[in-house]
Scaffold this motif. Sequence first.
Motif, PDB file in Angstrom:
ATOM      1  N   SER A 119      -3.295  13.709   1.736  1.00 17.85           N
ATOM      2  CA  SER A 119      -3.430  14.912   2.568  1.00 17.85           C
ATOM      3  C   SER A 119      -2.356  14.959   3.653  1.00 17.85           C
ATOM      4  O   SER A 119      -2.108  16.014   4.229  1.00 17.85           O
ATOM      5  N   LEU A 120      -1.757  13.813   3.946  1.00 19.72           N
ATOM      6  CA  LEU A 120      -0.814  13.748   5.073  1.00 19.72           C
ATOM      7  C   LEU A 120       0.637  13.622   4.634  1.00 19.72           C
ATOM      8  O   LEU A 120       1.540  14.057   5.335  1.00 19.72           O
ATOM      9  N   VAL A 121       0.884  12.986   3.506  1.00 21.63           N
ATOM     10  CA  VAL A 121       2.267  12.826   3.015  1.00 21.63           C
ATOM     11  C   VAL A 121       2.311  13.125   1.513  1.00 21.63           C
ATOM     12  O   VAL A 121       1.301  13.003   0.825  1.00 21.63           O
ATOM     13  N   GLY A 122       3.494  13.506   1.060  1.00 21.80           N
ATOM     14  CA  GLY A 122       3.663  13.841  -0.357  1.00 21.80           C
ATOM     15  C   GLY A 122       5.099  13.611  -0.790  1.00 21.80           C
ATOM     16  O   GLY A 122       5.821  12.805  -0.189  1.00 21.80           O
ATOM     17  N   LYS A 123       5.503  14.336  -1.816  1.00 18.87           N
ATOM     18  CA  LYS A 123       6.877  14.228  -2.333  1.00 18.87           C
ATOM     19  C   LYS A 123       7.868  14.488  -1.202  1.00 18.87           C
ATOM     20  O   LYS A 123       7.670  15.420  -0.418  1.00 18.87           O
ATOM     21  N   GLY A 124       8.884  13.642  -1.092  1.00 23.24           N
ATOM     22  CA  GLY A 124       9.879  13.834  -0.034  1.00 23.24           C
ATOM     23  C   GLY A 124       9.519  13.097   1.256  1.00 23.24           C
ATOM     24  O   GLY A 124      10.299  13.074   2.203  1.00 23.24           O
ATOM     25  N   ASP A 125       8.328  12.490   1.289  1.00 21.84           N
ATOM     26  CA  ASP A 125       7.902  11.733   2.469  1.00 21.84           C
ATOM     27  C   ASP A 125       7.969  10.232   2.178  1.00 21.84           C
ATOM     28  O   ASP A 125       8.193   9.818   1.040  1.00 21.84           O
ATOM     29  N   LEU A 126       7.762   9.452   3.242  1.00 17.56           N
ATOM     30  CA  LEU A 126       7.927   7.995   3.153  1.00 17.56           C
ATOM     31  C   LEU A 126       6.627   7.282   3.544  1.00 17.56           C
ATOM     32  O   LEU A 126       5.979   7.667   4.517  1.00 17.56           O
ATOM     33  N   ILE A 127       6.282   6.264   2.766  1.00 16.98           N
ATOM     34  CA  ILE A 127       5.186   5.364   3.153  1.00 16.98           C
ATOM     35  C   ILE A 127       5.747   3.952   3.249  1.00 16.98           C
ATOM     36  O   ILE A 127       6.453   3.500   2.350  1.00 16.98           O
ATOM     37  N   VAL A 128       5.449   3.284   4.358  1.00 24.87           N
ATOM     38  CA  VAL A 128       5.827   1.884   4.526  1.00 24.87           C
ATOM     39  C   VAL A 128       4.511   1.111   4.642  1.00 24.87           C
ATOM     40  O   VAL A 128       3.683   1.433   5.489  1.00 24.87           O
ATOM     41  N   ALA A 129       4.301   0.125   3.745  1.00 22.80           N
ATOM     42  CA  ALA A 129       2.995  -0.534   3.686  1.00 22.80           C
ATOM     43  C   ALA A 129       3.132  -2.047   3.608  1.00 22.80           C
ATOM     44  O   ALA A 129       4.038  -2.575   2.950  1.00 22.80           O
ATOM     45  N   ASP A 130       2.205  -2.751   4.261  1.00 25.41           N
ATOM     46  CA  ASP A 130       2.152  -4.216   4.185  1.00 25.41           C
ATOM     47  C   ASP A 130       1.873  -4.637   2.738  1.00 25.41           C
ATOM     48  O   ASP A 130       1.058  -4.023   2.042  1.00 25.41           O
ATOM     49  N   GLU A 131       2.520  -5.723   2.306  1.00 26.58           N
ATOM     50  CA  GLU A 131       2.353  -6.166   0.914  1.00 26.58           C
ATOM     51  C   GLU A 131       0.915  -6.579   0.600  1.00 26.58           C
ATOM     52  O   GLU A 131       0.521  -6.598  -0.559  1.00 26.58           O
ATOM     53  N   LEU A 132       0.140  -6.921   1.618  1.00 32.08           N
ATOM     54  CA  LEU A 132      -1.246  -7.327   1.365  1.00 32.08           C
ATOM     55  C   LEU A 132      -2.261  -6.219   1.688  1.00 32.08           C
ATOM     56  O   LEU A 132      -3.461  -6.479   1.772  1.00 32.08           O
ATOM     57  N   SER A 133      -1.768  -4.992   1.825  1.00 35.08           N
ATOM     58  CA  SER A 133      -2.686  -3.872   2.065  1.00 35.08           C
ATOM     59  C   SER A 133      -3.695  -3.778   0.931  1.00 35.08           C
ATOM     60  O   SER A 133      -3.368  -4.054  -0.224  1.00 35.08           O
ATOM     61  N   HIS A 134      -4.885  -3.305   1.252  1.00 34.93           N
ATOM     62  CA  HIS A 134      -5.954  -3.198   0.257  1.00 34.93           C
ATOM     63  C   HIS A 134      -5.561  -2.272  -0.904  1.00 34.93           C
ATOM     64  O   HIS A 134      -4.822  -1.307  -0.728  1.00 34.93           O
ATOM     65  N   ALA A 135      -6.119  -2.581  -2.073  1.00 36.50           N
ATOM     66  CA  ALA A 135      -5.812  -1.830  -3.293  1.00 36.50           C
ATOM     67  C   ALA A 135      -5.992  -0.316  -3.113  1.00 36.50           C
ATOM     68  O   ALA A 135      -5.226   0.466  -3.692  1.00 36.50           O
ATOM     69  N   CYS A 136      -6.966   0.109  -2.311  1.00 41.30           N
ATOM     70  CA  CYS A 136      -7.185   1.560  -2.227  1.00 41.30           C
ATOM     71  C   CYS A 136      -6.171   2.252  -1.321  1.00 41.30           C
ATOM     72  O   CYS A 136      -5.905   3.438  -1.501  1.00 41.30           O
ATOM     73  N   LEU A 137      -5.562   1.516  -0.371  1.00 38.54           N
ATOM     74  CA  LEU A 137      -4.435   2.105   0.371  1.00 38.54           C
ATOM     75  C   LEU A 137      -3.263   2.296  -0.580  1.00 38.54           C
ATOM     76  O   LEU A 137      -2.579   3.327  -0.563  1.00 38.54           O
ATOM     77  N   ARG A 138      -3.035   1.287  -1.422  1.00 41.23           N
ATOM     78  CA  ARG A 138      -1.938   1.373  -2.395  1.00 41.23           C
ATOM     79  C   ARG A 138      -2.194   2.500  -3.387  1.00 41.23           C
ATOM     80  O   ARG A 138      -1.278   3.216  -3.790  1.00 41.23           O
ATOM     81  N   ALA A 139      -3.463   2.664  -3.785  1.00 38.91           N
ATOM     82  CA  ALA A 139      -3.804   3.733  -4.731  1.00 38.91           C
ATOM     83  C   ALA A 139      -3.584   5.101  -4.082  1.00 38.91           C
ATOM     84  O   ALA A 139      -3.058   6.026  -4.720  1.00 38.91           O
ATOM     85  N   GLY A 140      -3.971   5.236  -2.814  1.00 36.99           N
ATOM     86  CA  GLY A 140      -3.744   6.491  -2.092  1.00 36.99           C
ATOM     87  C   GLY A 140      -2.260   6.784  -1.972  1.00 36.99           C
ATOM     88  O   GLY A 140      -1.814   7.927  -2.131  1.00 36.99           O
ATOM     89  N   ALA A 141      -1.476   5.733  -1.722  1.00 35.12           N
ATOM     90  CA  ALA A 141      -0.022   5.894  -1.604  1.00 35.12           C
ATOM     91  C   ALA A 141       0.564   6.366  -2.934  1.00 35.12           C
ATOM     92  O   ALA A 141       1.388   7.296  -2.974  1.00 35.12           O
ATOM     93  N   ALA A 142       0.118   5.751  -4.027  1.00 38.11           N
ATOM     94  CA  ALA A 142       0.642   6.140  -5.346  1.00 38.11           C
ATOM     95  C   ALA A 142       0.281   7.593  -5.658  1.00 38.11           C
ATOM     96  O   ALA A 142       1.101   8.365  -6.168  1.00 38.11           O
ATOM     97  N   LEU A 143      -0.938   7.968  -5.325  1.00 41.04           N
ATOM     98  CA  LEU A 143      -1.417   9.326  -5.599  1.00 41.04           C
ATOM     99  C   LEU A 143      -0.617  10.375  -4.817  1.00 41.04           C
ATOM    100  O   LEU A 143      -0.473  11.512  -5.253  1.00 41.04           O
ATOM    101  N   SER A 144      -0.105   9.986  -3.655  1.00 40.16           N
ATOM    102  CA  SER A 144       0.609  10.943  -2.802  1.00 40.16           C
ATOM    103  C   SER A 144       2.000  11.285  -3.333  1.00 40.16           C
ATOM    104  O   SER A 144       2.588  12.274  -2.943  1.00 40.16           O
ATOM    105  N   ARG A 145       2.523  10.450  -4.222  1.00 39.91           N
ATOM    106  CA  ARG A 145       3.868  10.612  -4.779  1.00 39.91           C
ATOM    107  C   ARG A 145       4.977  10.548  -3.711  1.00 39.91           C
ATOM    108  O   ARG A 145       6.080  11.041  -3.905  1.00 39.91           O
ATOM    109  N   SER A 146       4.681   9.920  -2.590  1.00 38.61           N
ATOM    110  CA  SER A 146       5.707   9.653  -1.586  1.00 38.61           C
ATOM    111  C   SER A 146       6.543   8.474  -2.054  1.00 38.61           C
ATOM    112  O   SER A 146       6.131   7.720  -2.937  1.00 38.61           O
ATOM    113  N   ARG A 147       7.711   8.269  -1.416  1.00 41.21           N
ATOM    114  CA  ARG A 147       8.447   7.036  -1.641  1.00 41.21           C
ATOM    115  C   ARG A 147       7.698   5.909  -0.928  1.00 41.21           C
ATOM    116  O   ARG A 147       7.344   6.052   0.247  1.00 41.21           O
ATOM    117  N   VAL A 148       7.453   4.806  -1.633  1.00 43.97           N
ATOM    118  CA  VAL A 148       6.697   3.702  -1.026  1.00 43.97           C
ATOM    119  C   VAL A 148       7.600   2.487  -0.868  1.00 43.97           C
ATOM    120  O   VAL A 148       8.209   2.027  -1.837  1.00 43.97           O
TER     121      VAL A 148
END
Length: 387
Positions: A119-148
């Motif tokens: 809801s907050l980021v999408g194509k053309g946006d950026l996500i920076v995430a800790d390598e040990l972030s929980h699986a559902c944060l990673r799933a939300g990031a993948a669903l957003s189609r942002s660059r991760v």
Amino acid sequence: MGTLERFAEAKLAALAERQLRRTVHETAPCGAVRVKRNGRPLISFCSNDYLNLSQHPAVKRAAVEATERWGAGAGASRLVTGNHPLFAELEGRLARLKGTDDACVFGSGYLANLGIVPSLVGKGDLIVADELSHACLRAGAALSRSRVEIFRHNDLDHVEALLTTHRAGHERALLLTDGVFSMDGDLAPVAALAEIAAAHDTWLMTDDAHGVGVVGGGRGSSFVGGGKAEVPLQMGTLSKAVGSYGGYLCAAQPVIDLIRTRARPFIYSTGLPPGAVAASIAALDLIANDPDLVAAPLRKAALFCARLNLPAPESCIVPILLGAPERALAASRLLEDEGFLVAAIRPPTVPEGTARLRLTFSAGHDDADIARLADIVRDRILDRDAR
Ligand SMILES: *Cc1c(COP(=O)(O)O)cnc(C)c1O
């Protein structure tokens, strides 16, 4: 047998070969920390019910009374007719606990992250995430189609470097981390991350599933050390220390209004049952008013760590790293023979080569049981490494 069944059997056989097949075991709760499995009573050190509130009389009574009054289910999405009168009260309490304008409750923590991030980021946006972030944060990031972009665990220099390199090329940016890491029990450096994020016009979102009710005086990882880190997106779950079920986001009013309008798991999934919401309200009351209860799980974890000469814990999650999946499974079986239920955690839940026992401590654990558990871990599981 058709191709579907053959596919499933082959896949399972390959996982079993690598000790990675998983199965569910019927486990009946018997009070705060005891369970029965295969007819045997065990003391559980693997529940996330850190304050044992799922078994608290006032919490259970609230669930029963709300069920009697409003029914067993919500009946529809909250945007249709599922927004029963308890939601506003729960969201108000969560917002007060976290010091934000408002909160939005979801069906679960997993669903919350699947909804909030896209809801907050999408194509053309950026996500920076800790390598040990929980699986559902990673799933939300993948669903957003942002660059991760993934940063090394808790490495502030790496966060800074990634934002310096990539932030300018993207319209919006989100920084994602667990507040308390679910499989390691350490804290994220939330205040420092907040500063870096603000300097790069990046929105910090913490997943505080294991923080609320336990650290920061019960208010979570933004409040560790007594101050309040500037975290514009504080997400969490009601299914761990709160002892009930559901997920939430606490944030400023326009952000919550946007989430209620756009987050797909909020729009297209049924609201939580009244009993679950009422239980959360009762549990949050206890968390807000009983500082001794809130302090107890960390104190119990500290007893265990001191007896094993481990560093003092930052949360009530303590991992014992064993490496290979079969070693973690064998250690878990050994403890079960001694009357303790302790989960073996294997890849892909944790990185390859870091299979472990994950121990969680709760307010209701007995000091003598903790001491006996620590002695067995030291003498019969870790001793192998010392020799
Ligand atoms: C458990 C967990 C979730 C998911 O919450 P549920 O309410 O169980 O769906 C999300 N994030 C973290 C870090 C968790 O440990």
